[in-house]
Design a protein around this motif. Structure first.
Motif, PDB file in Angstrom:
ATOM      1  N   ASN A 277      41.008   0.658   4.436  1.00 26.71           N
ATOM      2  CA  ASN A 277      40.250   0.859   6.358  1.00 26.71           C
ATOM      3  C   ASN A 277      39.152   1.599   5.650  1.00 26.71           C
ATOM      4  O   ASN A 277      37.868   1.323   5.915  1.00 26.71           O
ATOM      5  CB  ASN A 277      40.653   2.652   6.361  1.00 26.71           C
ATOM      6  N   TYR A 278      38.491   1.583   3.461  1.00 23.31           N
ATOM      7  CA  TYR A 278      37.004   1.962   3.602  1.00 23.31           C
ATOM      8  C   TYR A 278      36.606   1.085   2.904  1.00 23.31           C
ATOM      9  O   TYR A 278      35.901   1.289   3.252  1.00 23.31           O
ATOM     10  CB  TYR A 278      37.147   3.193   2.227  1.00 23.31           C
ATOM     11  N   GLU A 279      37.069  -0.568   2.753  1.00 24.39           N
ATOM     12  CA  GLU A 279      36.630  -1.954   3.043  1.00 24.39           C
ATOM     13  C   GLU A 279      36.341  -2.812   4.604  1.00 24.39           C
ATOM     14  O   GLU A 279      35.522  -3.601   4.349  1.00 24.39           O
ATOM     15  CB  GLU A 279      37.360  -2.341   2.645  1.00 24.39           C
ATOM     16  N   GLU A 280      36.413  -1.422   5.458  1.00 21.95           N
ATOM     17  CA  GLU A 280      35.822  -2.327   6.565  1.00 21.95           C
ATOM     18  C   GLU A 280      34.099  -2.140   6.600  1.00 21.95           C
ATOM     19  O   GLU A 280      33.595  -0.898   5.790  1.00 21.95           O
ATOM     20  CB  GLU A 280      36.103  -1.005   8.178  1.00 21.95           C
ATOM     21  N   ALA A 281      34.050  -3.472   7.574  1.00 23.47           N
ATOM     22  CA  ALA A 281      32.936  -3.414   7.636  1.00 23.47           C
ATOM     23  C   ALA A 281      32.151  -2.408   8.106  1.00 23.47           C
ATOM     24  O   ALA A 281      32.730  -1.948   8.462  1.00 23.47           O
ATOM     25  CB  ALA A 281      32.181  -4.584   8.464  1.00 23.47           C
ATOM     26  N   GLY A 282      30.521  -2.250   7.225  1.00 29.78           N
ATOM     27  CA  GLY A 282      29.478  -1.376   7.911  1.00 29.78           C
ATOM     28  C   GLY A 282      29.357   0.214   6.927  1.00 29.78           C
ATOM     29  O   GLY A 282      30.435  -0.099   6.160  1.00 29.78           O
ATOM     30  N   PHE A 283      29.694   1.029   8.518  1.00 25.82           N
ATOM     31  CA  PHE A 283      29.639   2.342   8.378  1.00 25.82           C
ATOM     32  C   PHE A 283      31.100   2.732   8.380  1.00 25.82           C
ATOM     33  O   PHE A 283      31.281   3.724   8.555  1.00 25.82           O
ATOM     34  CB  PHE A 283      28.663   2.882   8.733  1.00 25.82           C
ATOM     35  N   GLU A 284      31.966   1.928   9.007  1.00 23.91           N
ATOM     36  CA  GLU A 284      33.562   2.281   9.673  1.00 23.91           C
ATOM     37  C   GLU A 284      34.198   3.115   8.912  1.00 23.91           C
ATOM     38  O   GLU A 284      34.497   4.134   9.180  1.00 23.91           O
ATOM     39  CB  GLU A 284      34.037   1.224   9.606  1.00 23.91           C
ATOM     40  N   GLY A 285      33.689   2.976   7.346  1.00 23.10           N
ATOM     41  CA  GLY A 285      34.520   3.798   6.251  1.00 23.10           C
ATOM     42  C   GLY A 285      34.717   4.503   6.532  1.00 23.10           C
ATOM     43  O   GLY A 285      35.353   5.562   6.006  1.00 23.10           O
ATOM     44  N   ALA A 286      33.833   5.830   7.509  1.00 24.58           N
ATOM     45  CA  ALA A 286      33.472   7.158   7.206  1.00 24.58           C
ATOM     46  C   ALA A 286      34.208   7.265   7.955  1.00 24.58           C
ATOM     47  O   ALA A 286      34.745   9.269   8.043  1.00 24.58           O
ATOM     48  CB  ALA A 286      32.057   7.171   7.328  1.00 24.58           C
ATOM     49  N   LYS A 287      35.039   6.926   8.797  1.00 19.29           N
ATOM     50  CA  LYS A 287      35.610   7.223   9.811  1.00 19.29           C
ATOM     51  C   LYS A 287      37.051   8.020   9.511  1.00 19.29           C
ATOM     52  O   LYS A 287      37.646   8.760   9.273  1.00 19.29           O
ATOM     53  CB  LYS A 287      36.718   6.140  10.483  1.00 19.29           C
ATOM     54  N   TYR A 288      37.406   6.856   7.796  1.00 18.32           N
ATOM     55  CA  TYR A 288      38.487   7.506   6.995  1.00 18.32           C
ATOM     56  C   TYR A 288      38.183   8.592   5.564  1.00 18.32           C
ATOM     57  O   TYR A 288      39.219   9.106   4.808  1.00 18.32           O
ATOM     58  CB  TYR A 288      39.119   6.135   6.471  1.00 18.32           C
ATOM     59  N   VAL A 289      37.227   9.259   5.797  1.00 14.16           N
ATOM     60  CA  VAL A 289      36.747  10.039   4.456  1.00 14.16           C
ATOM     61  C   VAL A 289      37.308  11.819   4.766  1.00 14.16           C
ATOM     62  O   VAL A 289      36.881  12.269   5.809  1.00 14.16           O
ATOM     63  CB  VAL A 289      34.797   9.859   4.546  1.00 14.16           C
ATOM     64  N   MET A 290      37.564  12.086   3.830  1.00 11.66           N
ATOM     65  CA  MET A 290      38.747  12.938   3.420  1.00 11.66           C
ATOM     66  C   MET A 290      39.204  12.961   2.588  1.00 11.66           C
ATOM     67  O   MET A 290      39.309  12.228   1.631  1.00 11.66           O
ATOM     68  CB  MET A 290      40.149  13.004   5.289  1.00 11.66           C
ATOM     69  N   SER A 291      39.429  14.607   2.345  1.00 10.28           N
ATOM     70  CA  SER A 291      39.591  14.954   1.195  1.00 10.28           C
ATOM     71  C   SER A 291      40.899  15.739   1.035  1.00 10.28           C
ATOM     72  O   SER A 291      41.674  16.316   1.589  1.00 10.28           O
ATOM     73  CB  SER A 291      38.758  15.433   0.459  1.00 10.28           C
ATOM     74  N   PRO A 292      43.015  14.943   0.339  1.00  9.77           N
ATOM     75  CA  PRO A 292      41.965  13.548  -0.599  1.00  9.77           C
ATOM     76  C   PRO A 292      42.464  12.672   0.380  1.00  9.77           C
ATOM     77  O   PRO A 292      42.039  12.477   1.461  1.00  9.77           O
ATOM     78  CB  PRO A 292      43.807  14.022  -1.368  1.00  9.77           C
ATOM     79  N   PRO A 293      41.556  11.423  -0.804  1.00 13.83           N
ATOM     80  CA  PRO A 293      41.292  10.356   0.278  1.00 13.83           C
ATOM     81  C   PRO A 293      42.023   9.494   0.067  1.00 13.83           C
ATOM     82  O   PRO A 293      43.481   9.351   0.219  1.00 13.83           O
ATOM     83  CB  PRO A 293      40.182   9.505  -0.833  1.00 13.83           C
ATOM     84  N   LEU A 294      42.183   8.364   1.339  1.00 11.56           N
ATOM     85  CA  LEU A 294      43.584   7.404   1.652  1.00 11.56           C
ATOM     86  C   LEU A 294      43.786   6.477  -0.081  1.00 11.56           C
ATOM     87  O   LEU A 294      42.810   7.172  -0.385  1.00 11.56           O
ATOM     88  CB  LEU A 294      42.960   6.393   2.604  1.00 11.56           C
ATOM     89  N   ARG A 295      44.689   6.173  -0.091  1.00  6.51           N
ATOM     90  CA  ARG A 295      45.299   6.049  -1.637  1.00  6.51           C
ATOM     91  C   ARG A 295      45.548   4.302  -0.923  1.00  6.51           C
ATOM     92  O   ARG A 295      45.130   4.110  -0.193  1.00  6.51           O
ATOM     93  CB  ARG A 295      46.405   6.937  -2.323  1.00  6.51           C
ATOM     94  N   ALA A 296      46.258   3.870  -1.634  1.00  9.76           N
ATOM     95  CA  ALA A 296      46.357   2.734  -2.233  1.00  9.76           C
ATOM     96  C   ALA A 296      47.635   2.403  -1.088  1.00  9.76           C
ATOM     97  O   ALA A 296      48.527   2.854  -0.986  1.00  9.76           O
ATOM     98  CB  ALA A 296      46.909   2.052  -3.618  1.00  9.76           C
ATOM     99  N   LYS A 297      47.813   1.200  -0.142  1.00 10.15           N
ATOM    100  CA  LYS A 297      48.992   0.680   0.503  1.00 10.15           C
ATOM    101  C   LYS A 297      50.392   0.810  -0.334  1.00 10.15           C
ATOM    102  O   LYS A 297      51.527   1.561   0.433  1.00 10.15           O
ATOM    103  CB  LYS A 297      49.020  -0.672   1.017  1.00 10.15           C
ATOM    104  N   GLU A 298      50.595   0.952  -1.736  1.00 11.12           N
ATOM    105  CA  GLU A 298      52.188   0.969  -2.460  1.00 11.12           C
ATOM    106  C   GLU A 298      52.648   2.474  -2.222  1.00 11.12           C
ATOM    107  O   GLU A 298      53.180   2.814  -2.399  1.00 11.12           O
ATOM    108  CB  GLU A 298      51.851   0.427  -3.442  1.00 11.12           C
TER     109      GLU A 298
END
Ligand SMILES: [Zn+2]
Length: 461
Positions: A277-298
């Protein structure tokens, strides 16, 4: 007002049967088949045929009306508890913050003011501790003994803001051994993360994804292991908040296998979203900025297994909404200035039911246990909350297991301009919600009242 809920399939953490429930004066009074109408005359009868009747959801990790990063989370205690209720959650444990130089009493007063007259359903507070001088130890005792604030949150991250050192953590842990409280830990190695963040910024790495890349899973695993070791030395239980990584899960599992009282929660965002989700275009990744961050899908599969096998005991939301417009944009040119947090208070029950129960990852009973019963037990609310039984508060959710809904800003009620699950379809939707015997969501329509919720004094371990 008395209320009769008929023919619903009642699901608790342990039971699953069809019966009627009679509620009066805010409590469950009787449960049975064909309750005799001359003894159980109700002002209102709700037919729950074909629906699940669940104990109201309990979310033990929310941040309503919280100042952070130069702005404030956008849901207050009114909009936040309304959104929670729409989603089938009838009880929150939010966080009061004791800032440096202030007493816990002052912090509790401040947060009580934020909630009073606004909360639609019941709530309680954990106390965030940012320093612990000798007087603070007495403060902790007062909170537990006189105020029913029986849990304290400490941070191993956010140096200069919330972070405390190991000695402070150890002092707090030991004190809970004496006063019966419990410590909740934000476990990430703040020193290492801070260094990685400064390094990234120097290299010109400014995009949202660097928030995740500077907070590696090992930094969470290390802090989780250290927190558990400190609790072991102090001889007390510990609760790890928002566990997101396989590294941290392994530490909790090892501790529990050794018989240590280590508990942990995870959150829907770690079960349904990922680093991608952080790789979404432009600044969209900011939607998911939280701590801890989102992790690898596995990681998602491992967390589900942790939930199924009781290495993880609760699912909370860490609901902390900031709007994309004007708030998340504070970090447009510097990921470290993006306010940390995302909305989730309203979507938890449907997401976990759909992606957990319907997907065959957890049982229906386990769903109730993770979203209500177990957090109630860990945080001193059981059996008043967290189950459906005579004498318990009539906090009840009538849940339609077949109804579908598309999640998004338009269909949800949280006070924020985006949703991390926009467009996702779920099956299993909250239909009607009862809080202390009052219908607050009536077949999808809000009928509650601001100020109807009460502060809950919680008991000790
Ligand atoms: Zn939080």
């Amino acid at each position: 007002m008395s209320l009769l809920i008929t023919n619903g399939r009642i699901i608790t953490a342990t039971d699953d049967y069809v019966a009627d429930i009679y509620c009066d004066q805010g409590e469950v009074v009787a449960i049975g088949r064909n309750l005799p109408s001359h003894r159980f005359q109700a002002d209102r009868t709700l037919d729950a045929s074909g629906q699940y009747v669940l104990p109201g959801g309990i979310d033990v990790h929310t941040h309503l009306d919280m100042p952070f990063g130069g702005t404030t989370s956008t849901d207050d205690f009114e909009t936040g508890t309304i959104a929670a209720a729409f989603g089938g959650t009838t009880c929150l444990v939010d966080f009061a913050i004791q800032y440096r130089g202030q007493t816990m009493r002052h912090a509790l007063d401040e947060w009580m003011k934020k909630a009073a007259g606004k909360a639609v359903t019941d709530y309680s507070f954990h106390m965030i501790v940012t320093e612990l001088p000798d007087a603070g130890l007495g403060d902790m005792d007062t909170m537990v003994r006189d105020e029913g604030v029986t849990s304290f949150k400490l941070f191993m991250a956010y140096p200069g803001v919330f972070m405390v050192d190991d000695a402070t953590i150890f002092r707090a842990l030991r004190r809970t051994g004496e006063n019966g409280g419990i410590v909740c830990m934000h476990a990430e190695n703040g020193g290492v993360i801070d260094l990685l963040v400064q390094e990234a910024l120097r290299k010109g790495h400014k995009a949202p994804k660097y928030h995740a890349l500077t907070r590696p899973p090992r930094a969470e695993g290390e802090a989780t292991g250290r927190a558990i070791a400190l609790a072991e030395m102090a001889g007390v239980p510990i609760y790890i908040v928002h566990l997101s990584s396989a590294d941290a899960l392994q530490k909790v599992r090892e501790a529990r296998d050794m018989g240590l009282p280590a508990y942990a929660e995870t959150c829907p965002q770690y079960l349904f979203l990922s680093y991608d989700n952080y790789e979404e275009a432009g600044f969209e990744g900011a939607k998911y900025v939280m701590s801890p961050p989102l992790r690898a899908k596995e990681t998602q599969d491992q967390l589900w297994r942790g939930l199924a096998f009781n290495d993880l005991q609760a699912i909370s939301t860490d609901h902390c909404p900031f709007c994309m417009k004007e708030q998340k944009t504070l970090g447009k040119d510097d990921f470290s200035k993006i306010p940390n947090g995302a909305p989730g208070i309203e979507t938890r029950m449907s997401l976990v039911y759909d992606g957990g129960v319907r997907a065959g990852r957890i049982s229906l009973n386990r769903f109730v246990e993770l979203t209500s019963t177990s957090p109630a037990k860990i945080f001193g609310l059981f059996p008043r909350k967290g189950t459906i039984a005579p004498g318990s508060d009539a906090d009840i959710v009538i849940f339609d297991p077949e109804k579908r809904m598309t999640l998004g800003v338009k269909t949800l009620h949280m006070n924020v301009d985006y949703n991390p699950y926009e467009g996702r379809e779920v099956t299993g939707v909250t239909d009607t919600v009862i809080s202390r015997g009052q219908v607050v969501i009536d077949a999808g329509r809000f009928t509650g009242r601001a100020g109807a919720g009460s502060f809950l004094r919680r008991s000790t371990r």
